[in-house]
Scaffold this active site. Structure first.
Site, PDB file in Angstrom:
ATOM      1  N   LYS A 115      15.736  31.365  47.265  1.00  0.00           N
ATOM      2  CA  LYS A 115      16.896  31.073  48.126  1.00  0.00           C
ATOM      3  C   LYS A 115      16.476  30.709  49.543  1.00  0.00           C
ATOM      4  CE  LYS A 115      20.594  32.922  45.474  1.00  0.00           C
ATOM      5  NZ  LYS A 115      21.824  33.640  45.336  1.00  0.00           N
ATOM      6  N   LYS A 217      18.395  27.722  35.681  1.00  0.00           N
ATOM      7  CA  LYS A 217      19.545  28.614  35.509  1.00  0.00           C
ATOM      8  C   LYS A 217      20.858  27.899  35.859  1.00  0.00           C
ATOM      9  CE  LYS A 217      20.780  31.814  38.650  1.00  0.00           C
ATOM     10  NZ  LYS A 217      21.338  33.030  39.253  1.00  0.00           N
ATOM     11  N   LYS A 220      25.932  28.542  40.703  1.00  0.00           N
ATOM     12  CA  LYS A 220      27.031  28.058  41.553  1.00  0.00           C
ATOM     13  C   LYS A 220      26.546  27.017  42.538  1.00  0.00           C
ATOM     14  CE  LYS A 220      28.826  32.737  41.930  1.00  0.00           C
ATOM     15  NZ  LYS A 220      28.464  33.924  42.677  1.00  0.00           N
TER      16      LYS A 220
END
Ligand code: AQP
Length: 354
Positions: A115, A217, A220
């Protein structure tokens, strides 16, 4: 040797549209677990600040995750549904855990690396400390079981490390309070105040992958909306996304072995299995030898059948934000009572004056 009273805890961030991965990896398990367990389900809004500080629609996002919980079938009267910021004890315990966790442990967290991206210096301190707050979310209730997707496994291992270190470091202070219990960690007897949390990850789709790339994956934050099925997608959108999902030219195998090296096929079979509550082997015994031109329409029908009622109920609930807020307030009050009990005990163990 006694055991901690079983308690299920899990959370979902209010950071965008919920997708099929969140549903199959987490929310669907929440619903199943509530039959035989005491459960606490949380919209983790404090976590939502870690990657992005300002959210134009924070309140709507919190209500939308809550609506998804309720629409999926979670009973907020029998269990607790609330948003994290209503219970300040999470942040208080997280501070203590920041002092328990070691920097070396945090440096190994792959989610932070993913991230934060290349420019780690610009990532927030909150993003770095995220797993410590997550440990506090769970342990402030002394919860024992955490249903999550596979991506959260490493964070739960860290929560165990934090619990273990707290138990060990404060062992001599825990014992005289009578608040700890004797447990076994492996073969080692430990006098523990905090339980060793167990992740509940199993199932045919512990990691739902992107519809556009079976090695990534479903997420969102993927810029392509075609990569995921959102819980708010209507029938047409679900159908279009599955029809356009990446596949390979071969027919489906008859055995799960044959899915090796075919990530997109593996993903779609896993999604089918999870939606139908079957194993992948069962799905392949039905569709083995068939082309995707046969399998995809069956998957579309199944996905619509499972998701349409949730979608409709979420839309209905979102029209009454007052009701959702009342559910969160009620859950928040009950969660606070439990969390404050733990914090008082933790304050006593540490030796804070109160
Ligand atoms: N693809 C997935 N497969 C299975 N489970 C998944 N979860 C998330 N993605 C998948 C599980 O959903 C729960 C809630 O996730 P979250 O919103 O708290 O955090 P997340 O993992 O960061 O969700 P996203 O969609 O992947 O968001 P971004 O794009 O921001 O990274 C968790 O139990 C998680 O395991």
């Amino acid at each position: 040797m006694t055991e901690f009273k079983p308690l299920v805890f899990s959370g979902v961030q209010p950071t965008g549209n919920l997708h099929l991965g969140n549903y199959l990896g987490a929310i669907r398990k929440f619903v199943a677990l509530q039959e035989n367990n005491d459960c606490i389900y949380c919209v983790v809004d404090l976590h939502a600040l870690t990657a992005q500080l300002v959210h134009e629609d924070m309140a709507t996002q919190i209500r939308s995750i809550t609506a998804a919980f309720l629409a999926a079938g979670i009973d907020p009267k029998k269990h607790i549904v609330f948003n994290q910021s209503q219970v300040p004890q999470h942040a208080e315990l997280a501070w203590i855990f920041n002092c328990v966790a070691r920097i070396g442990w945090m440096n190994r967290m792959t989610q932070f690396k993913d991230k934060a991206g290349k420019d780690r210096e610009q990532a927030s301190l909150g993003l770095y400390a995220y797993p410590s707050l997550m440990a506090a979310d769970i342990l402030v209730y002394r919860a024992t079981h955490v249903p999550v997707g596979e991506d959260q496994k490493q964070h739960l291992e860290l929560a165990r490390d934090i619990a273990m270190k707290f138990n060990m470091d404060f062992a001599e202070k825990i014992r005289p309070t009578g608040l700890g219990i004797d447990i076994k960690v492996g073969d080692e007897p430990v006098h523990a105040y905090f339980p060793m949390v167990e992740p509940l990850i199993d199932g045919p789709a512990p990691r739902v992958m992107s519809l556009k790339d079976g090695t990534k994956k479903m997420s969102k934050s993927d810029p392509s909306d075609l990569s995921r099925i959102n819980l708010m997608d209507d029938q047409d959108a679900i159908s279009k996304k599955i029809r356009k999902a990446k596949t390979d030219p071969d027919a489906l195998p008859s055995e799960t072995e044959g899915l090796k090296g075919r990530p997109e096929a593996d993903n779609l079979v896993g999604i089918f299995a999870a939606l139908a509550d079957k194993s992948k082997a069962d799905v392949l015994s039905e569709f083995g030898g068939q082309q995707f031109s046969v399998f995809k329409p069956a998957l579309i029908d199944l996905a619509v059948e499972v998701l349409a009622p949730i979608n409709a109920e979420m839309r209905r609930l979102m029209e009454d934000p007052g009701h959702i807020d009342a559910v969160l307030r009620d859950g928040g009050e009950r969660a606070r009572t439990r969390a404050e009990k733990t914090m008082n005990e933790v304050r006593d163990i540490i030796g804070f004056v109160r």
